[in-house]
Motif scaffolding. Structure first.
Motif, PDB file in Angstrom:
ATOM      1  N   UNK A   1      41.162  65.857 138.269  1.00  0.00           N
ATOM      2  CA  UNK A   1      42.300  66.762 138.112  1.00  0.00           C
ATOM      3  C   UNK A   1      43.588  66.224 138.742  1.00  0.00           C
ATOM      4  N   UNK A   2      43.528  65.090 139.410  1.00  0.00           N
ATOM      5  CA  UNK A   2      44.722  64.595 140.098  1.00  0.00           C
ATOM      6  C   UNK A   2      45.673  63.883 139.142  1.00  0.00           C
ATOM      7  N   UNK A   3      46.928  63.952 139.458  1.00  0.00           N
ATOM      8  CA  UNK A   3      47.964  63.281 138.678  1.00  0.00           C
ATOM      9  C   UNK A   3      47.766  61.769 138.727  1.00  0.00           C
ATOM     10  N   UNK A   4      47.474  61.239 139.898  1.00  0.00           N
ATOM     11  CA  UNK A   4      47.324  59.791 140.053  1.00  0.00           C
ATOM     12  C   UNK A   4      46.086  59.258 139.334  1.00  0.00           C
ATOM     13  N   UNK A   5      45.021  60.039 139.303  1.00  0.00           N
ATOM     14  CA  UNK A   5      43.841  59.646 138.545  1.00  0.00           C
ATOM     15  C   UNK A   5      44.143  59.550 137.060  1.00  0.00           C
ATOM     16  N   UNK A   6      44.890  60.526 136.548  1.00  0.00           N
ATOM     17  CA  UNK A   6      45.285  60.489 135.135  1.00  0.00           C
ATOM     18  C   UNK A   6      46.192  59.304 134.848  1.00  0.00           C
ATOM     19  N   UNK A   7      47.102  58.997 135.784  1.00  0.00           N
ATOM     20  CA  UNK A   7      47.982  57.826 135.618  1.00  0.00           C
ATOM     21  C   UNK A   7      47.167  56.538 135.541  1.00  0.00           C
ATOM     22  N   UNK A   8      46.178  56.408 136.409  1.00  0.00           N
ATOM     23  CA  UNK A   8      45.334  55.206 136.398  1.00  0.00           C
ATOM     24  C   UNK A   8      44.562  55.090 135.083  1.00  0.00           C
ATOM     25  N   UNK A   9      44.060  56.201 134.578  1.00  0.00           N
ATOM     26  CA  UNK A   9      43.307  56.172 133.325  1.00  0.00           C
ATOM     27  C   UNK A   9      44.201  55.766 132.160  1.00  0.00           C
ATOM     28  N   UNK A  10      45.406  56.327 132.092  1.00  0.00           N
ATOM     29  CA  UNK A  10      46.337  55.979 131.014  1.00  0.00           C
ATOM     30  C   UNK A  10      46.741  54.515 131.123  1.00  0.00           C
ATOM     31  N   UNK A  11      46.982  54.032 132.330  1.00  0.00           N
ATOM     32  CA  UNK A  11      47.366  52.632 132.514  1.00  0.00           C
ATOM     33  C   UNK A  11      46.239  51.701 132.085  1.00  0.00           C
ATOM     34  N   UNK A  12      45.004  52.033 132.446  1.00  0.00           N
ATOM     35  CA  UNK A  12      43.856  51.204 132.079  1.00  0.00           C
ATOM     36  C   UNK A  12      43.707  51.129 130.565  1.00  0.00           C
ATOM     37  N   UNK A  13      43.878  52.253 129.900  1.00  0.00           N
ATOM     38  CA  UNK A  13      43.720  52.289 128.438  1.00  0.00           C
ATOM     39  C   UNK A  13      44.853  51.542 127.740  1.00  0.00           C
ATOM     40  N   UNK A  14      46.064  51.685 128.215  1.00  0.00           N
ATOM     41  CA  UNK A  14      47.203  51.075 127.520  1.00  0.00           C
ATOM     42  C   UNK A  14      47.344  49.585 127.808  1.00  0.00           C
ATOM     43  N   UNK A  15      46.818  49.106 128.930  1.00  0.00           N
ATOM     44  CA  UNK A  15      46.932  47.681 129.241  1.00  0.00           C
ATOM     45  C   UNK A  15      45.670  46.910 128.909  1.00  0.00           C
ATOM     46  N   UNK A  16      44.631  47.598 128.472  1.00  0.00           N
ATOM     47  CA  UNK A  16      43.371  46.944 128.134  1.00  0.00           C
ATOM     48  C   UNK A  16      43.456  46.240 126.785  1.00  0.00           C
TER      49      UNK A  16
END
Length: 146
Positions: A8-23
């Protein structure tokens, strides 16, 4: 629980989006045809990721070969980010509770690790490890294990 906080954290969601978009699949559109390429898209994705916490299974079909073979299904960008978010939350739990001699489909594990464990077990029984491993290798398709 720590997993709930990450999910539920904002930073966790940011990390997930970054991982998906840079993968490696970051520029491949999902079932909805959407690609998160700009910073504004990624910001919006982080916000939307907090609204829904389940996968809806939206996929896009990619045609197979001409002989009628099946194609592949590509999950939406949102679903990929949600999968990554859940993987980040539960991977430490899985690794901590998994069998230490389990090697299949585990991050950072390979056949060589399994062979080293086998060598240690065989040494404990006083067996010649190379002979046993060569016999096991002859039962395989011929690929070298070590």
């Amino acid at each position: 629980m720590l997993q709930d906080m990450l999910l539920t954290s904002y930073h966790g969601r940011c990390m997930a989006v970054r991982t998906v978009t840079t993968g490696p699949w970051g520029d491949v559109p999902g079932g909805d045809g959407e690609v998160w390429s700009s910073p504004a898209d990624m910001d919006r994705a982080v916000d939307v990721l907090g609204d829904r916490t389940h996968l809806d299974g939206s996929t896009a079909g990619c045609p197979g070969n001409r002989s009628g073979g099946g194609g592949i299904r590509v999950p939406t960008m949102h679903d990929r980010a949600l999968q990554e978010l859940h993987a980040m939350a539960w991977r430490p739990v899985m690794e901590a509770s998994a069998d230490p001699c389990s090697f299949g489909f585990r991050e950072g594990r390979c056949v060589r690790d399994a062979v080293e464990v086998l060598r240690g077990i065989l040494r404990g029984f006083g067996q010649d490890t190379e002979v046993v491993i060569m016999r096991l290798g002859s039962m395989d398709d011929g690929t070298a294990w070590s």
